[in-house]
Design an enzyme around this catalytic site. Sequence first.
Site, PDB file in Angstrom:
ATOM      1  N   ASP A 209       0.820  -1.200   0.000  1.00  0.00           N
ATOM      2  CA  ASP A 209       0.000   0.000   0.000  1.00  0.00           C
ATOM      3  C   ASP A 209       0.863   1.263   0.000  1.00  0.00           C
ATOM      4  OD1 ASP A 209      -2.878   0.787   0.324  1.00  0.00           O
ATOM      5  OD2 ASP A 209      -2.098   1.827   2.091  1.00  0.00           O
ATOM      6  N   GLU A 276       2.138  -0.129  -4.839  1.00  0.00           N
ATOM      7  CA  GLU A 276       1.066   0.790  -5.226  1.00  0.00           C
ATOM      8  C   GLU A 276       1.679   2.172  -5.387  1.00  0.00           C
ATOM      9  OE1 GLU A 276      -3.324   2.469  -3.911  1.00  0.00           O
ATOM     10  OE2 GLU A 276      -1.701   2.369  -2.475  1.00  0.00           O
TER      11      GLU A 276
HETATM   12  O1  TEU Z   1      -4.799   3.934  -1.540  1.00  0.00           O
HETATM   13  C1  TEU Z   1      -3.924   4.991  -1.748  1.00  0.00           C
HETATM   14  C2  TEU Z   1      -4.481   6.056  -2.564  1.00  0.00           C
HETATM   15  O2  TEU Z   1      -3.773   6.748  -3.242  1.00  0.00           O
HETATM   16  C3  TEU Z   1      -5.963   6.185  -2.454  1.00  0.00           C
HETATM   17  O3  TEU Z   1      -6.157   6.523  -1.136  1.00  0.00           O
HETATM   18  C4  TEU Z   1      -6.591   7.206  -3.268  1.00  0.00           C
HETATM   19  O4  TEU Z   1      -5.969   8.439  -3.068  1.00  0.00           O
HETATM   20  C5  TEU Z   1      -8.023   7.315  -2.811  1.00  0.00           C
HETATM   21  O5  TEU Z   1      -8.535   6.025  -2.621  1.00  0.00           O
HETATM   22  C6  TEU Z   1      -8.847   8.030  -3.826  1.00  0.00           C
HETATM   23  O6  TEU Z   1      -8.943   7.294  -5.006  1.00  0.00           O
HETATM   24  C7  TEU Z   1      -4.471   2.947  -0.643  1.00  0.00           C
HETATM   25  C8  TEU Z   1      -5.582   1.932  -0.575  1.00  0.00           C
HETATM   26  O7  TEU Z   1      -5.723   1.323  -1.825  1.00  0.00           O
HETATM   27  C9  TEU Z   1      -6.828   2.600  -0.105  1.00  0.00           C
HETATM   28  O8  TEU Z   1      -7.944   1.741  -0.135  1.00  0.00           O
HETATM   29  C10 TEU Z   1      -6.575   3.077   1.298  1.00  0.00           C
HETATM   30  O9  TEU Z   1      -7.698   3.790   1.756  1.00  0.00           O
HETATM   31  C11 TEU Z   1      -5.339   3.969   1.368  1.00  0.00           C
HETATM   32  O10 TEU Z   1      -4.231   3.456   0.660  1.00  0.00           O
HETATM   33  C12 TEU Z   1      -4.895   4.109   2.793  1.00  0.00           C
HETATM   34  O11 TEU Z   1      -4.352   2.898   3.236  1.00  0.00           O
END
Ligand code: TEU
Length: 554
Positions: A209, A276
């Site tokens: 993540d 990610e």
């Molecule tokens: O997502 C990172 C991220 O960049 C997203 O938060 C994005 O900015 C947001 O969902 C709007 O599209 C990761 C995970 O995939 C997400 O589900 C989590 O909420 C986030 O990190 C925090 O851990």
Amino acid sequence: MPGLTSPAKSPDAWWRNGVIYQIYPRSFQDANGDGIGDLTGIRQRLGYVAALGVDAIWISPFFPSPMADFGYDVADYCDVDPRFGSLADFDALMAEAKALGLRVILDLVPNHTSDRHPWFVQSRSSRTDPKRDWYLWRDPAADGGPPNNWLSNFGGPAWTLDPLTGQYYAHMFLKEQPDLNWRYPDVRRAIYDAMRFWLRRGVDGFRVDVIYHLIKDQLFRNNPPNPAFIPGGDPAHRLLPEYTADLPEVQSIVMEMRRVLDEFGSAESSRVLIGEVYLPVQRLMNYYGMDAAGVLRGAQLPFNFHLIGAKWQAQVIDRLVREYEAALPPGAAPNWVLGNHDKPRIASRVGAAGARLAAMLLLTLRGTPTLYYGDELGMTDVPIPMTEVQDPFEKREPGRGLGRDPQRTPMLWHADEQNAGFTATRPWLRLGSDWQSLAVDRQLGEERSILQLYRRLLSLRRHSRSLHEGAWSPIGARGNVLMYARGDGPERLVVLLNFGREQASVDLQALRHASQSLLHVWLSTLQDRDEQLAEAVPLRPEEGLILGRGHRPG
Ligand code: TEU
Ligand code: CA
């Protein structure tokens, strides 16, 4: 026979061209009747996943969590949340996956923990606690406000004052998700040990993540304003994350994580590190971690999300694929993603016919595709009434279209069962009104459903060496038709994708340099043609074709 090859298997580096299927565990299958998906539910549905023809599943977090961000707020890295099951359930899932030949990738959330994690509970207890430096604590600014202007990705400041010790702590997401201090060696060790815990249980890798967020500026400088910010848009985009994301020091951490995986395999290790990373193509490439000798020591797959934001036009996609392919360091594995639990679903972005075209694009580009559960059914975003909203992002920034519940609704299994067979009780998120027509069993009974298209594409990828591991060569975009070839020599095949809403025709002459002789339609996104082509290839609106020599393999 030309075009007919045995499945190209390279077991050591399955991640180079295998297909990954993302499962959001709350929404896949509820086995114990509480309306929430669980590990046993996933295990029961693995037969479907294997038959679909993918190579690996990635399961979003199922670790103990207060669920402020539905599991992306972890309170214990080495256990299973009781809502999702137990470690024994996980082991059973793992065994079943192995038996079916499926790899299992877990979701590692190292940027932040839950505020209920014992590490944070200790850290906040006093300024002199040994765990104080595990998180990012700062004194208030002169006026008592936050130490700097950093913003949370979920709206509002990235700082919360903890009255107990009079300092602020940093959180790039919710205040219930305090950021760990990755400059601190004990933090690194603790997370690497958690990785080893799961690697010993047999997992095949991690999707990490927001890996590019792990290191923040040591001087805590203010982020600069974003000149491209459009008022009313995602409030976190008001500033450029210059001092909070993609800092050069993060690369050494990516490499350390990779080394942890390599403890459990060889250089071309079967364990995979997926990052990610939401960054422009050029900056994304750093995450492969190429060293001075040209060895790739970083993430094998820094997620390539560029199809998610790209304008749905042949010319735009053509440029994007060329740019990405050209930017890859030598030996790096390309990968493509159409959607995930954070983004609107592909079928809502480009429509039903477009979703078929997108499937063909995703599964015929070079490298590792990641599918989001339900996209193979053509599921769309489900409007969630205000009173049923679950996502904390929507609750904090309501009505801006940022909420992520619509793309997280239950998987649709059976047209004739209550709640599509997902749960015997009220599901945590409602189903869309079109759920019966999209259900798996309904689509398996239809010769030309999008699910059948996915199955055919996946089977073709597996059986055609060109599609599986062949080179990608651009032919170009003519009008609305994107054209490219895969593979070399007699096995070379051609993909034509008509992004337009009108008919189009491609002169076979134009493809001559890409093909050696007569071409057959191996697959149409409409799944209703199979002919040998003479002079021109007629394409219907939003139709995609795979053309090959001789008969379709598989
Ligand atoms: O997502 C990172 C991220 O960049 C997203 O938060 C994005 O900015 C947001 O969902 C709007 O599209 C990761 C995970 O995939 C997400 O589900 C989590 O909420 C986030 O990190 C925090 O851990
Ligand atoms: Ca359940």
